[in-house]
Design a protein around this motif. Structure first.
Motif, mmCIF file in Angstrom:
data_model
loop_
_atom_site.group_PDB
_atom_site.id
_atom_site.type_symbol
_atom_site.label_atom_id
_atom_site.label_comp_id
_atom_site.label_asym_id
_atom_site.label_seq_id
_atom_site.Cartn_x
_atom_site.Cartn_y
_atom_site.Cartn_z
ATOM 1 N N TYR A 587 -23.681 -42.136 -2.886
ATOM 2 C CA TYR A 587 -24.960 -42.593 -3.431
ATOM 3 C C TYR A 587 -25.202 -44.031 -3.001
ATOM 4 N N LEU A 588 -26.367 -44.286 -2.426
ATOM 5 C CA LEU A 588 -26.799 -45.612 -2.006
ATOM 6 C C LEU A 588 -25.699 -46.342 -1.235
ATOM 7 N N THR A 589 -25.329 -47.560 -1.636
ATOM 8 C CA THR A 589 -24.331 -48.306 -0.873
ATOM 9 C C THR A 589 -22.909 -47.833 -1.143
ATOM 10 N N GLY A 590 -22.759 -46.769 -1.947
ATOM 11 C CA GLY A 590 -21.445 -46.198 -2.198
ATOM 12 C C GLY A 590 -20.575 -46.985 -3.154
ATOM 13 N N ILE A 635 -21.165 -51.804 14.972
ATOM 14 C CA ILE A 635 -20.274 -51.200 13.982
ATOM 15 C C ILE A 635 -19.391 -50.175 14.686
ATOM 16 N N GLN A 636 -18.328 -49.743 13.986
ATOM 17 C CA GLN A 636 -17.459 -48.703 14.499
ATOM 18 C C GLN A 636 -17.339 -47.592 13.468
ATOM 19 N N VAL A 637 -17.570 -46.361 13.899
ATOM 20 C CA VAL A 637 -17.462 -45.196 13.022
ATOM 21 C C VAL A 637 -16.863 -44.047 13.814
ATOM 22 N N ARG A 638 -16.606 -42.936 13.128
ATOM 23 C CA ARG A 638 -16.033 -41.762 13.784
ATOM 24 C C ARG A 638 -17.140 -40.794 14.191
ATOM 25 N N SER A 639 -16.997 -40.186 15.347
ATOM 26 C CA SER A 639 -18.007 -39.272 15.860
ATOM 27 C C SER A 639 -17.872 -37.897 15.216
ATOM 28 N N ARG A 640 -19.015 -37.237 15.035
ATOM 29 C CA ARG A 640 -19.073 -35.842 14.612
ATOM 30 C C ARG A 640 -20.090 -35.133 15.493
ATOM 31 N N PHE A 641 -19.652 -34.154 16.221
ATOM 32 C CA PHE A 641 -20.590 -33.410 17.063
ATOM 33 C C PHE A 641 -21.468 -32.522 16.186
ATOM 34 N N LYS A 642 -22.761 -32.525 16.481
ATOM 35 C CA LYS A 642 -23.718 -31.725 15.729
ATOM 36 C C LYS A 642 -24.740 -31.189 16.724
ATOM 37 N N SER A 643 -24.616 -29.934 17.062
ATOM 38 C CA SER A 643 -25.480 -29.364 18.092
ATOM 39 C C SER A 643 -26.920 -29.196 17.624
ATOM 40 N N SER A 644 -27.169 -29.361 16.322
ATOM 41 C CA SER A 644 -28.518 -29.162 15.801
ATOM 42 C C SER A 644 -29.346 -30.445 15.727
ATOM 43 N N ILE A 645 -28.734 -31.612 16.004
ATOM 44 C CA ILE A 645 -29.504 -32.854 15.977
ATOM 45 C C ILE A 645 -30.223 -33.027 17.314
ATOM 46 N N ARG A 646 -31.316 -33.767 17.320
ATOM 47 C CA ARG A 646 -32.028 -34.041 18.564
ATOM 48 C C ARG A 646 -31.100 -34.759 19.542
ATOM 49 N N THR A 647 -31.274 -34.501 20.825
ATOM 50 C CA THR A 647 -30.402 -35.116 21.832
ATOM 51 C C THR A 647 -30.683 -36.611 22.020
ATOM 52 N N ASP A 648 -31.852 -37.076 21.574
ATOM 53 C CA ASP A 648 -32.173 -38.508 21.723
ATOM 54 C C ASP A 648 -31.857 -39.304 20.472
ATOM 55 N N THR A 649 -31.226 -38.666 19.475
ATOM 56 C CA THR A 649 -31.064 -39.269 18.152
ATOM 57 C C THR A 649 -29.612 -39.182 17.686
ATOM 58 N N ILE A 650 -29.150 -40.238 17.006
ATOM 59 C CA ILE A 650 -27.885 -40.183 16.279
ATOM 60 C C ILE A 650 -28.156 -40.497 14.815
ATOM 61 N N PHE A 651 -27.267 -40.050 13.960
ATOM 62 C CA PHE A 651 -27.395 -40.268 12.511
ATOM 63 C C PHE A 651 -26.126 -40.909 11.984
ATOM 64 N N VAL A 652 -26.308 -41.950 11.140
ATOM 65 C CA VAL A 652 -25.187 -42.610 10.462
ATOM 66 C C VAL A 652 -25.569 -42.797 8.998
ATOM 67 N N PRO A 653 -24.728 -42.388 8.042
ATOM 68 C CA PRO A 653 -25.060 -42.582 6.631
ATOM 69 C C PRO A 653 -24.950 -44.043 6.207
ATOM 70 N N MET A 654 -25.478 -44.334 5.008
ATOM 71 C CA MET A 654 -25.670 -45.717 4.565
ATOM 72 C C MET A 654 -24.677 -46.185 3.506
ATOM 73 N N HIS A 655 -23.583 -45.448 3.264
ATOM 74 C CA HIS A 655 -22.782 -45.662 2.060
ATOM 75 C C HIS A 655 -21.569 -46.573 2.227
ATOM 76 N N TRP A 656 -21.367 -47.150 3.398
ATOM 77 C CA TRP A 656 -20.149 -47.932 3.622
ATOM 78 C C TRP A 656 -20.485 -49.363 4.038
ATOM 79 N N GLY A 657 -19.510 -50.252 3.838
ATOM 80 C CA GLY A 657 -19.701 -51.649 4.160
ATOM 81 C C GLY A 657 -18.824 -52.095 5.314
#
Length: 690
Positions: A587-590, A635-657
């Motif tokens: 939730y939010l900033t976690g 920033i540094q995060v771990r990759s997760r392959f997701k074949s359903s996301i747009r090829t021009d887009t990446i997603f990162v959640p907002m809950h970590w500092g």
């Protein structure tokens, strides 16, 4: 302990049971969901484990002052004296507006109301805003402009089951408000056609009949395509637009001139799919449109929401059963928190601080001269900019974590470090609290009584289920005692939280968000009451706009919305679009959910969703640590392959500092109408750390 979940805007009710083992003194907990109309007796996983951060988190139990880089306990008396002396000295040296106040959308209505009053009456500063600026400001400002009222849902939640077509735009209800999902599944079971608009696949899009995987930032353009098809196919409700709206001729001319092929190219959605969505919504007898942060957290979020409201108005789908608009509020009291004075330009009841009549009325309730009320301040992020420029020299943060929630986090960290004095009132040691000069321990949701307003506009009463631990105090009590130390105590004399609500009722009376007819006795007896509720005994308005809109001539405002691109564009150096959001377990900033063992272990670290094809271009393997860079940071995060996301887009959640804080990357361009940052679109590059 009878309580309600502290997280999202559904505000599910529950009972937390603590049992202590007489042998070793250890406690065990069980949680039982209890009925309310919004949740129907359901809890999601966050609610089930919400108690853990209260009992197992690193609770702040004593006032603490930072000395030589370390926090040491001090008495409440010393804490109040220190804060008052520091803020008074800053006011004398730099002017009263050198001190700012930064609130939160989790505060009860009483505390939110009192924080606004505290800023303007006790500190006499114009600088107050809150983290709800990043949640609802686009939808709120659009609702006020187009409909005359900003309430999360224009009709009651039960109407969802009556809708024949539902548009879910930029909202991932399956992960953010899971206990609402049965309402939508019920509608689908009876034949409703559900359209989801989102650049990624989620639990919500999987429920939908049609998923429009729009290019981030191009939602308003997509809606223009749908509107043009409604017009071309004769699916406009001519009677409704003629009798209950204004601006149709201008909108009609604008839509007629648009090119569907160009819209398809801009949005990444084919004309065929745009047509399918438009026809499904336009031909449905009843329908509802919901927006959330995916649409609203953009630099054109205000106008985008207005375009979705065009969709509602052109088809006449509002003010009747099974029809309406909903802005799915994110925070627990994001709705009530913005109604009663935490926002820079507002006074209680959605009154405006620059309106002479509104100022005079609220000043009369508070017992001050209207001339004593300061004017309008600036938005939450703009307060950080002013701190960076040292125009704001002292800051009081209550129930918020601005270091993680603001865009361009490196600037925010620098701004907070420049402050002469930073005070944080909270119940956990947040990243922002770690930077404070003074920490004031507040109570958590189980210990803090008051009202909250859910996403429907239904006011609920949350009782305190246990005493405050250590020396922690409720937010409202801290504010009252600070006001006393500042010599303004006569304006803050309350013996119980209900006394504050009674003053709030009076301060909101006659305003747009009128709570006057709501009492604690009613809330206990009736479970919840919708606003506006102008008189005692009034049932509350369940469905808005049945006969007219509170605008000139009773007509809603249709809006011409131009197609345009997001503020920041990709290029050779930053070729991918980053979008942000939430995951089910946090939730939010976690700050709270990361303290819950059961929730933390579900998602222990942040991650980047990326299409495997895109990952291959940058030599990124699945489940590897990657570096993401924008024009503002890395920033540094771990990759997760997701074949359903747009090829021009990446997603990162907002809950970590720290080095996983996605807001290090986001840019600080603001919506010109509501000052919402464009969290959902920024240009980045990705690379392997190996």
């Amino acid at each position: 302990m009878d309580t309600q979940c502290p997280f999202c805007s559904v505000q599910c009710k529950m009972q937390v049971i603590q049992e202590q083992n007489p042998t070793d003194g250890r406690s065990t907990f069980s949680v039982i969901p209890t009925y309310n109309a919004a949740s129907e007796g359901r809890l999601c996983i966050k609610g089930v484990y919400a108690h853990e951060h209260v009992f197992m988190g690193d609770r702040l139990l004593h006032p603490m002052q930072k000395k030589d880089g370390h926090f040491v306990p001090i008495s409440w008396e010393a804490a109040y004296e220190l804060m008052a002396s520091k803020f008074t000295a800053l006011g004398e040296q730099y002017g009263k507006h050198a001190v700012g106040v930064y609130g939160g959308g989790s505060l009860t209505n009483e505390s939110a109301y009192l924080l606004g009053k505290f800023a303007r009456v006790a500190l006499q500063t114009k600088y107050i805003d809150y983290n709800g600026r990043f949640c609802m400001s686009a939808a709120a400002s659009a609702g006020v402009k187009v409909l005359g009222i900003d309430r999360g849902l224009t009709n009651q939640i039960a109407d969802i089951a009556l809708a024949d077509c539902i548009v879910l735009a930029g909202t991932n209800i399956a992960e953010c408000q899971p206990t609402l999902m049965p309402f939508f599944k019920r509608a689908k079971a009876r034949g409703a056609f559900i359209i989801a608009i989102d650049p990624r696949e989620t639990g919500t899009t999987r429920m939908a009949n049609l998923h429009l995987k729009v290019k981030p930032g191009m939602d308003a353009t997509l809606v223009n395509g749908m509107l043009k098809i409604l017009l071309d196919e004769g699916l406009v409700d001519q009677t409704f637009t003629r009798e209950r709206t204004q601006g149709f001729a201008e909108l009609e001319a604008h839509l007629a001139a648009l090119d569907l092929a160009g819209i398809a190219e801009l949005t990444g959605i084919s004309i065929e799919l745009i047509r399918q969505a438009a026809m499904a919504y336009g031909q449905a007898a009843t329908g509802m449109v919901f927006t959330a942060r995916g649409v609203e957290q953009q630099t054109d979020g205000h106008m985008t929401v207005r375009n979705f409201l065009n969709l509602v108005l052109l088809t006449g789908k509002i003010g009747k059963p099974g029809c309406g608009y909903g802005a799915v509020t994110g925070q627990g009291n994001g709705q009530g928190g913005r109604e009663h004075g935490q926002k820079a330009d507002q006074l209680p009841g959605y009154r405006l601080i620059e309106n002479p009549e509104d100022r005079a009325y609220v000043a009369s309730v508070w017992g001050i001269d209207p001339a004593e009320l300061p004017g309008k301040g600036v938005s939450a992020y703009e307060m950080m900019v002013k701190a960076h420029k040292q125009e704001i020299r002292g800051l009081f943060v209550m129930a918020s974590n601005p270091l993680l929630s603001n865009p361009n986090a490196n600037l925010v960290e620098a701004a907070l470090s420049k402050l002469d004095f930073l005070v944080v009132a909270d119940f956990l040691m947040s990243e922002t609290a770690q930077m404070a000069d003074l920490i004031l321990p507040a109570t958590a949701f189980l210990e803090n009584a008051g009202t909250l307003t859910n996403f429907e506009g239904r006011v609920l009463l949350r009782e305190a289920g246990r005493p405050a631990p250590g020396e922690a105090k409720p937010d409202w009590q801290i504010l009252c005692e600070l006001a006393e130390e500042l010599g303004r105590g006569k304006y803050f004399r309350y013996e119980r939280v209900e006394d504050i609500f009674d003053e709030l009722r009076l301060a909101s009376r006659g305003g747009v968000a009128d709570y006057y007819g709501i009492t604690y006795d009613r809330l206990r007896a009736e479970e919840g009451v919708y606003w506006p509720c102008p008189e005692l005994g009034h049932p509350g308005v369940h469905r808005l706009f049945e006969a007219s809109f509170p605008l000139p001539e009773g007509r809603a405002l249709l809006t011409t919305v131009a197609n345009h691109l997001p503020k920041e564009q990709v290029d050779e150096q930053f070729p991918l679009i980053l979008t942000t959001g939430r995951v089910l377990s946090h939730y939010l900033t976690g700050e709270q959910t990361r303290r819950s063992p059961h929730l933390a272990k579900r998602d222990e670290e942040s991650f980047m969703e990326i299409h495997p094809e895109t990952a291959g271009k940058y030599s990124i393997t699945d489940d590897s640590v990657v570096k993401i860079t924008s024009r503002r940071g890395t920033i540094q995060v771990r990759s997760r392959f997701k074949s359903s996301i747009r090829t021009d887009t990446i997603f990162v959640p907002m809950h970590w500092g720290a080095d996983q804080n996605v807001n290090v990357l986001t840019h600080d361009a603001l919506d010109p109408f509501c000052r919402m940052p464009g969290f959902k679109v920024c240009a980045v590059s990705v690379s392997s750390t190996i």
